[in-house]
Motif scaffolding. Sequence first.
Motif, PDB file in Angstrom:
ATOM      1  N   GLY A 281       0.783  -1.223   0.000  1.00 24.75           N
ATOM      2  CA  GLY A 281       0.000   0.000   0.000  1.00 24.75           C
ATOM      3  C   GLY A 281       0.816   1.275   0.000  1.00 24.75           C
ATOM      4  N   SER A 282       2.142   1.172   0.149  1.00 26.83           N
ATOM      5  CA  SER A 282       3.010   2.355   0.152  1.00 26.83           C
ATOM      6  C   SER A 282       3.422   2.723  -1.271  1.00 26.83           C
ATOM      7  N   THR A 283       3.833   3.965  -1.437  1.00 27.47           N
ATOM      8  CA  THR A 283       4.420   4.400  -2.705  1.00 27.47           C
ATOM      9  C   THR A 283       5.930   4.484  -2.516  1.00 27.47           C
ATOM     10  N   VAL A 284       6.645   3.706  -3.298  1.00 26.23           N
ATOM     11  CA  VAL A 284       8.104   3.631  -3.194  1.00 26.23           C
ATOM     12  C   VAL A 284       8.720   4.266  -4.430  1.00 26.23           C
TER      13      VAL A 284
ATOM     14  N   PHE B  42      11.780   6.442  -0.223  1.00 24.77           N
ATOM     15  CA  PHE B  42      12.663   6.785  -1.331  1.00 24.77           C
ATOM     16  C   PHE B  42      13.952   5.980  -1.216  1.00 24.77           C
ATOM     17  N   VAL B  43      14.427   5.451  -2.347  1.00 21.00           N
ATOM     18  CA  VAL B  43      15.689   4.709  -2.380  1.00 21.00           C
ATOM     19  C   VAL B  43      16.506   5.198  -3.574  1.00 21.00           C
TER      20      VAL B  43
ATOM     21  N   MET C  90       7.950  -0.199 -19.765  1.00 18.82           N
ATOM     22  CA  MET C  90       7.566  -1.490 -20.341  1.00 18.82           C
ATOM     23  C   MET C  90       7.454  -2.574 -19.269  1.00 18.82           C
ATOM     24  N   ASP C  91       8.206  -2.411 -18.182  1.00 20.86           N
ATOM     25  CA  ASP C  91       8.133  -3.359 -17.071  1.00 20.86           C
ATOM     26  C   ASP C  91       6.934  -3.080 -16.161  1.00 20.86           C
ATOM     27  N   GLY C  92       6.180  -2.042 -16.486  1.00 17.66           N
ATOM     28  CA  GLY C  92       4.946  -1.777 -15.747  1.00 17.66           C
ATOM     29  C   GLY C  92       5.053  -0.778 -14.619  1.00 17.66           C
ATOM     30  N   PHE C  93       6.162  -0.027 -14.548  1.00 19.63           N
ATOM     31  CA  PHE C  93       6.338   0.965 -13.492  1.00 19.63           C
ATOM     32  C   PHE C  93       5.975   2.359 -13.985  1.00 19.63           C
ATOM     33  N   ASN C  94       5.585   3.227 -13.071  1.00 18.62           N
ATOM     34  CA  ASN C  94       5.414   4.634 -13.388  1.00 18.62           C
ATOM     35  C   ASN C  94       6.785   5.288 -13.453  1.00 18.62           C
ATOM     36  N   VAL C  95       6.977   6.201 -14.367  1.00 19.48           N
ATOM     37  CA  VAL C  95       8.243   6.920 -14.504  1.00 19.48           C
ATOM     38  C   VAL C  95       7.943   8.412 -14.517  1.00 19.48           C
TER      39      VAL C  95
ATOM     40  N   MET D 268       5.949  -6.862  -2.827  1.00 20.89           N
ATOM     41  CA  MET D 268       5.429  -6.722  -1.467  1.00 20.89           C
ATOM     42  C   MET D 268       4.179  -5.846  -1.419  1.00 20.89           C
ATOM     43  N   GLY D 269       3.671  -5.483  -2.600  1.00 25.66           N
ATOM     44  CA  GLY D 269       2.416  -4.745  -2.646  1.00 25.66           C
ATOM     45  C   GLY D 269       2.545  -3.245  -2.746  1.00 25.66           C
ATOM     46  N   ALA D 270       3.767  -2.755  -2.995  1.00 28.86           N
ATOM     47  CA  ALA D 270       3.956  -1.311  -3.107  1.00 28.86           C
ATOM     48  C   ALA D 270       3.656  -0.817  -4.524  1.00 28.86           C
ATOM     49  N   ARG D 271       3.248   0.426  -4.619  1.00 28.85           N
ATOM     50  CA  ARG D 271       3.192   1.129  -5.901  1.00 28.85           C
ATOM     51  C   ARG D 271       4.566   1.723  -6.110  1.00 28.85           C
ATOM     52  N   VAL D 272       5.192   1.456  -7.252  1.00 25.75           N
ATOM     53  CA  VAL D 272       6.586   1.842  -7.466  1.00 25.75           C
ATOM     54  C   VAL D 272       6.697   2.890  -8.569  1.00 25.75           C
ATOM     55  N   ILE D 273       7.438   3.966  -8.272  1.00 21.18           N
ATOM     56  CA  ILE D 273       7.738   5.014  -9.251  1.00 21.18           C
ATOM     57  C   ILE D 273       9.244   5.013  -9.492  1.00 21.18           C
ATOM     58  N   ILE D 274       9.631   5.092 -10.748  1.00 26.89           N
ATOM     59  CA  ILE D 274      11.050   5.125 -11.121  1.00 26.89           C
ATOM     60  C   ILE D 274      11.421   6.534 -11.589  1.00 26.89           C
TER      61      ILE D 274
END
Length: 421
Positions: free
Chosen positions: A209-212, A268-269, A250-255, A231-237
């Motif tokens: 449920g977190s945005t990473v 943030f990482v 293409m891998d399905g992430f937001n950029v 682990m269920g996070a929404r991931v932004i690149i």
Amino acid sequence: MTKKFDIKSTALAGSGKKRIEWAGRTMPVLRDIAKRFNKTKPFKGIRMGACLHVTTETANLMLALKAGGADVRLSASNPLSTQDDVAASLVKDYNIPIFAIKGESNKLYYEHLNSVLDFKPQIVMDDGADLASALHSSHKKLSGDILGGTEETTTGVIRLKSLEKNNLLLFPVIAVNDALTKHLFDNRYGTGQSTIDGIIRATNHLFAGSTVVVAGYGWCGRGVAMRARGMGARVIITEIDETKALEAVMDGFNVMPMNKCAREGDVFVTLTGNINVIRPEHFLLMKDGAIVSNSGHFNVEIDLIGLRKISISTREIRPFVEEYTLKKENKKILILGEGRLVNLAAAEGHPAMVMDMSFANQALSAEYLIKDAKKLENKVYPVPREIDSSIAKLKLESMKIKIDTLTPEQKKYLSSWEIGT
């Protein structure tokens, strides 16, 4: 008088020895190499200086090198990555001089590095190229003794290739990081798992449920993004490279750019290898309680100097968690592990099973340097393909996995041009 070693306490050796043995159980490739080294002694009479993370996995590499006849010294490649009980065991149980204490100051870090160089090593093993950098600056007079070096990280390879490009590299170096059996597995699966492990140990944060926000979509960034999503996070690149950004999409992430996703991220990482990726203008946009961490090699990716300037106070709220209170709105920003490698500062680093391949590359590349040093120019070389393939083969065998082989007909087809439709 030069110290024989410098660690926290030899009294910690008991637990360290057990942990070294535990890691060794899942490092079968390195174990087989060590057995061969013990018979052939490829490093007999060779002084080896290493600047690596002082962990259970590194300990098994040191034991393999010693089995091969090497006289080894080791310092930490990060002030927060040392496992003090492991350092104690290496000194007390295995008579390997270690210069590393978890939490050491920057000054002591370089004193320890100098203790390794004072040993006048002939082979250097780096994780970030700090030994190599010293040999090209403050300890240049020692470079004539160097047969060659190995480099474990993307960041270190970049530094060494810069030296080569400017015709300043003083000895040949094997880019261990670029081996397929290193970066495809260590960087992706090791960094992916251990980074999230470090964040969770430090904060007990729920990823579901977190945005990473993952800064950088190299192999390390891919690994963290993959695990966070699992682990269920929404991931932004965030990226600066068009091709990698496209791959992430293409891998399905937001950029998106950092100045846009800064408002959205919970965690943030940074994994870019570059400086000041997250800056004051980003901190000011972040949510109250945003967690900010780094898993790139050096502690430069998060602009902590800039963060201090816009803060009114700081405090350690949990081990390895520093809370900065901003002047604006009294907003809190949480920095993990002083902005250093969070997977080693707050956790144990990569699992031994994946480091088995990375350190097998280190060991076999060092053996290659000893055999072929006179043939090599002062350049950065890839790990020889036969070494890379042999490690993959040994790893598959240890996992009881078999693969197909080409038939004579297939070999002929792949080597010919006559056969078409």
